[in-house]
Write a protein that holds these residues in place. Structure first.
Motif, PDB file in Angstrom:
ATOM      1  N   LEU A  17       0.842  -1.127  -0.075  1.00 22.40           N
ATOM      2  CA  LEU A  17       0.171   0.258   0.035  1.00 22.40           C
ATOM      3  C   LEU A  17       0.866   1.222   0.087  1.00 22.40           C
ATOM      4  O   LEU A  17       1.661   1.448   0.755  1.00 22.40           O
ATOM      5  CB  LEU A  17      -0.898  -0.048   1.343  1.00 22.40           C
ATOM      6  N   CYS A  18       0.545   2.142  -0.952  1.00 24.79           N
ATOM      7  CA  CYS A  18       1.798   3.585  -1.190  1.00 24.79           C
ATOM      8  C   CYS A  18       0.676   4.630  -0.528  1.00 24.79           C
ATOM      9  O   CYS A  18      -0.330   4.845  -1.167  1.00 24.79           O
ATOM     10  CB  CYS A  18       1.955   3.645  -2.532  1.00 24.79           C
ATOM     11  N   LEU A  19       1.200   5.179   0.481  1.00 24.22           N
ATOM     12  CA  LEU A  19       0.786   6.231   1.102  1.00 24.22           C
ATOM     13  C   LEU A  19       1.203   7.566   0.713  1.00 24.22           C
ATOM     14  O   LEU A  19       2.469   7.682   0.561  1.00 24.22           O
ATOM     15  CB  LEU A  19       0.853   5.984   2.660  1.00 24.22           C
ATOM     16  N   PRO A  20       0.769   8.469   0.554  1.00 27.46           N
ATOM     17  CA  PRO A  20       1.187   9.804   0.288  1.00 27.46           C
ATOM     18  C   PRO A  20       2.169  10.482   1.275  1.00 27.46           C
ATOM     19  O   PRO A  20       2.031   9.881   2.625  1.00 27.46           O
ATOM     20  CB  PRO A  20      -0.043  10.753  -0.269  1.00 27.46           C
ATOM     21  N   ASP A  21       2.740  11.404   1.207  1.00 32.49           N
ATOM     22  CA  ASP A  21       3.554  11.996   2.222  1.00 32.49           C
ATOM     23  C   ASP A  21       2.636  12.837   2.944  1.00 32.49           C
ATOM     24  O   ASP A  21       3.057  14.232   3.236  1.00 32.49           O
ATOM     25  CB  ASP A  21       4.483  12.749   1.478  1.00 32.49           C
ATOM     26  N   PHE A  22       1.514  12.621   3.241  1.00 35.81           N
ATOM     27  CA  PHE A  22       0.841  13.284   4.280  1.00 35.81           C
ATOM     28  C   PHE A  22       1.020  13.315   5.730  1.00 35.81           C
ATOM     29  O   PHE A  22       1.811  12.389   6.160  1.00 35.81           O
ATOM     30  CB  PHE A  22      -0.799  13.001   4.166  1.00 35.81           C
ATOM     31  N   THR A  82      -6.666   8.776  10.962  1.00 35.25           N
ATOM     32  CA  THR A  82      -7.355   8.443   9.733  1.00 35.25           C
ATOM     33  C   THR A  82      -6.910   7.407   8.804  1.00 35.25           C
ATOM     34  O   THR A  82      -7.309   6.267   8.758  1.00 35.25           O
ATOM     35  CB  THR A  82      -8.032   9.616   8.983  1.00 35.25           C
ATOM     36  N   VAL A  83      -5.699   7.663   8.575  1.00 29.86           N
ATOM     37  CA  VAL A  83      -4.794   6.754   7.604  1.00 29.86           C
ATOM     38  C   VAL A  83      -4.508   5.490   8.417  1.00 29.86           C
ATOM     39  O   VAL A  83      -4.391   4.613   7.916  1.00 29.86           O
ATOM     40  CB  VAL A  83      -3.500   7.656   7.238  1.00 29.86           C
ATOM     41  N   ASP A  84      -4.328   5.674   9.964  1.00 28.24           N
ATOM     42  CA  ASP A  84      -3.902   4.813  10.758  1.00 28.24           C
ATOM     43  C   ASP A  84      -5.135   3.663  10.504  1.00 28.24           C
ATOM     44  O   ASP A  84      -5.007   2.230  10.481  1.00 28.24           O
ATOM     45  CB  ASP A  84      -3.688   4.836  11.957  1.00 28.24           C
ATOM     46  N   GLU A  85      -6.303   4.175  10.568  1.00 30.08           N
ATOM     47  CA  GLU A  85      -7.647   3.401  10.696  1.00 30.08           C
ATOM     48  C   GLU A  85      -7.738   2.494   9.262  1.00 30.08           C
ATOM     49  O   GLU A  85      -7.904   1.595   9.228  1.00 30.08           O
ATOM     50  CB  GLU A  85      -8.653   4.123  10.798  1.00 30.08           C
ATOM     51  N   LEU A  86      -7.328   3.400   8.320  1.00 26.13           N
ATOM     52  CA  LEU A  86      -7.359   2.994   6.998  1.00 26.13           C
ATOM     53  C   LEU A  86      -6.465   1.613   6.740  1.00 26.13           C
ATOM     54  O   LEU A  86      -6.741   0.516   6.303  1.00 26.13           O
ATOM     55  CB  LEU A  86      -6.993   3.927   5.986  1.00 26.13           C
ATOM     56  N   VAL A  87      -5.089   1.756   7.386  1.00 28.23           N
ATOM     57  CA  VAL A  87      -4.113   0.722   7.017  1.00 28.23           C
ATOM     58  C   VAL A  87      -4.751  -0.145   7.898  1.00 28.23           C
ATOM     59  O   VAL A  87      -4.695  -1.669   7.346  1.00 28.23           O
ATOM     60  CB  VAL A  87      -3.012   1.159   7.623  1.00 28.23           C
ATOM     61  N   THR A  88      -5.230  -0.139   9.369  1.00 33.14           N
ATOM     62  CA  THR A  88      -5.471  -1.414  10.143  1.00 33.14           C
ATOM     63  C   THR A  88      -6.541  -2.195   9.595  1.00 33.14           C
ATOM     64  O   THR A  88      -6.707  -3.408   9.473  1.00 33.14           O
ATOM     65  CB  THR A  88      -5.868  -0.777  11.468  1.00 33.14           C
ATOM     66  N   GLU A  89      -7.511  -1.267   8.970  1.00 37.62           N
ATOM     67  CA  GLU A  89      -8.918  -2.170   8.380  1.00 37.62           C
ATOM     68  C   GLU A  89      -8.377  -3.081   6.986  1.00 37.62           C
ATOM     69  O   GLU A  89      -8.860  -4.031   6.768  1.00 37.62           O
ATOM     70  CB  GLU A  89      -9.974  -1.068   8.172  1.00 37.62           C
ATOM     71  N   GLY A  94     -11.197   6.042   8.643  1.00 34.19           N
ATOM     72  CA  GLY A  94     -10.562   5.512   7.517  1.00 34.19           C
ATOM     73  C   GLY A  94     -10.854   4.140   7.165  1.00 34.19           C
ATOM     74  O   GLY A  94     -10.619   3.507   6.269  1.00 34.19           O
ATOM     75  N   LYS A  95     -11.900   3.742   8.090  1.00 38.21           N
ATOM     76  CA  LYS A  95     -12.004   2.271   7.974  1.00 38.21           C
ATOM     77  C   LYS A  95     -12.836   1.763   6.607  1.00 38.21           C
ATOM     78  O   LYS A  95     -12.543   0.870   5.950  1.00 38.21           O
ATOM     79  CB  LYS A  95     -13.029   1.950   9.361  1.00 38.21           C
ATOM     80  N   PRO A  96     -13.816   2.691   6.260  1.00 44.87           N
ATOM     81  CA  PRO A  96     -14.493   2.113   5.121  1.00 44.87           C
ATOM     82  C   PRO A  96     -13.695   2.344   3.916  1.00 44.87           C
ATOM     83  O   PRO A  96     -13.720   1.321   3.015  1.00 44.87           O
ATOM     84  CB  PRO A  96     -15.666   3.259   5.062  1.00 44.87           C
ATOM     85  N   PHE A  97     -12.618   3.125   3.823  1.00 42.59           N
ATOM     86  CA  PHE A  97     -11.898   3.119   2.677  1.00 42.59           C
ATOM     87  C   PHE A  97     -10.832   2.155   2.535  1.00 42.59           C
ATOM     88  O   PHE A  97     -10.656   1.796   1.550  1.00 42.59           O
ATOM     89  CB  PHE A  97     -11.148   4.719   2.818  1.00 42.59           C
TER      90      PHE A  97
END
Lengths: 326, 326
Positions: A65-70, A75-82, A285-288
DNA sequence: CTGAAAGCGCTTACAG
DNA sequence: CTGAAAGCGCTTACAG
């Protein structure tokens, strides 16, 4: 510690070891043999070598998973975890890569781990897709031809929620504040679009826009703004920007929410501790993350796998957290 | 697209392809051959398969970093970025894993990517070390026998800096506030130790300690505290806690920094926007990232590698950011 | 029900 | 200066 050791220890062939350890279908192993092998593996503390498995199977078990430099965010943590969670249900492991000035490019990581798929929050262009494919990825998404991820929509949705709340409080002259950080402009444009559109559909005045100055002091901007367009409520790109507005108001004796209402976005931990406490929009970030995972699985053809996952459908619904600032 | 394709395309053997692509020492390749191979690889867009290389070399090229389940923070991002950077100079790629309730355990990732080393912020116990080793890691650190990483010291240092600043402002009754999040307690204990020790060495009163209530409202605690021990200055575990104190003061008509001085820690982006702006301690994650990378390299015996790196020595010096709250 | 053999994509002594 | 061959740790048709 290899499968050969386990084979020797249990007195069977390496094939057999592989069969029992992988629960090979179309393969009938006697319970006795099975037990022997399992016991030996256990006793020896054997763990198969992932890269070797991938090589021989012709298919890796990781997804990059490539994450931008934000900036770091919950929120991003949730996204990744999910994403990790739903992928794991399909025996896929998530490896994340955050872009950054001093970071190794994602391609190098892709070459090293040979992920079976690579996903990103922002669409990859044709060259990137080709490069990842050359490194073994069978799916790279979103590609240039793909529909953009629902992130755009998510951004808009945040703006819609902000404006909706403010309008509901009776405000008709709404302002919007962009962040100073240029990495965030495209996201901010999307949020603004949501605010704009809502104001329009509600027949409010056009939204007046300002940007955070690079020095972080919004005070002079706020004073000029109040004198010019005199917004009675401002939707800030995010909570930090909202805090800067709060601070500028405090420094200018503008009382929030009486003289000016403000609403942030993201609901960072600090938002509940501002003075007054910040009303904001919280979008998980979960649904995403779930959506990205499902997209990868579908592209990989694992979609209708045997093992069904009871994942909630990836819907994107920002929640409004009403506190005291508007 | 394999090295065999490149060999065929350039009319040489796979060995030769491997030699030129790896700049094999003790191997003299004619410039002509070399050119041919390079051109063919270029033309074909060939990229070696990392896992296959790792398998045949008997040594992977990735390092796994295990991060605890802490909230997202810029400091950890800096740490990761820096570690990635110095490792990259040694042809090592960093793969990070964040622990978490719903996250795949780090061991699964280690099995999948077979990192040559695994590093963590918190020490691994004997079983963990063994498990990582069984998955191919040649170095796992810090282990139970290793000196703990300088993180403990770093934590203490933050407290020392906080207390030093407050004492320098003439305060003699210093208070400390722990966070509510139990995942953070050990870190908070270390910071408190620094505050305590400094107060002691300066001959101040013993530091009075409170903890953030789970509901996030520090107001009742603050009122009681002021009535009992009457601290004139408080060092908060981090900036969020400091903000809660600021908010409680605001709600109680206690003027900061006149009636009460407060100092935070971490310098989160929001810290500059509080009212009044928060004085805090900023400690970059960079030195710690560099230190971890060097430790890994040394353990891997790459320490005195040919390619020298001009990295600053990993020293840990927290900076104090003086704003308006103390 | 189980084993011998080939192959995944690479590297690296070992011959020539 | 270059190539044939073995081997890294696994899986999987293919025989038996």
């Amino acid at each position: 510690m290899t499968s050969a050791d386990v084979a020797r220890e249990s007195g069977v062939s390496r094939s057999t070891v592989s069969f029992v350890l992988n629960d090979a279908p179309n393969q009938t192993i006697s319970p006795a043999t099975r037990e022997k092998v399992l016991a030996a593996a256990e006793r020896l503390g054997y763990t198969p070598n992932g890269p070797a498995q991938a090589l021989s199977r012709g298919r890796g078990s990781t997804v990059l998973l490539c994450l931008p430099d934000f900036p770091a965010s919950a929120t991003v943590d949730e996204l990744v975890t999910e994403m990790d969670r739903v992928l794991a249900a399909h025996d896929l492991l998530l490896v994340t890569h955050r872009a950054g000035p001093d970071r190794q490019p994602a391609l190098a990581l892709a070459a090293a781990v040979a992920p079976v798929a690579v996903a990103g929050l922002l669409p990859f262009d044709g060259d990137q897709v080709a490069a990842f494919r050359a490194r073994g990825a069978r799916a790279v998404l979103p590609g240039p031809a793909d529909p953009p991820p629902p992130r755009d929509d998510a951004g808009r949705t945040v703006g819609v929620a902000q404006a909706g709340h403010l309008a509901g409080r009776g405000h008709v002259r709404i302002g919007y504040v962009h962040p100073a950080d240029s990495r965030l402009v495209s996201m901010s444009e999307r949020r603004l679009a949501g605010v704009d559109q809502t104001a329009l559909s509600l027949g409010l005045a056009g939204v007046s826009v300002r940007r955070m100055p690079a020095d972080g002091d919004f005070t002079p901007v706020l004073r000029g703004w109040l004198a010019e367009d005199a917004p009675t409520a401002v939707a800030a790109f995010n909570d930090e920007v909202a805090m800067a507005v709060l601070q500028a108001a405090w420094a200018s004796d503008v009382v929030v929410p009486v003289d000016l209402a403000v609403i942030g976005a993201d609901d960072i931990p600090a938002a509940r501790y501002t003075c007054p406490a910040l009303t904001t929009i919280r979008s998980s970030g979960k649904p995403f993350g779930a959506m990205l995972a499902h997209w990868v699985l579908q592209r990989l053809g694992t979609g209708g796998a045997a093992r069904p996952t009871a994942d909630e459908p990836p819907v994107w619904t920002p929640d409004i957290v009403i506190r005291a600032s508007s």
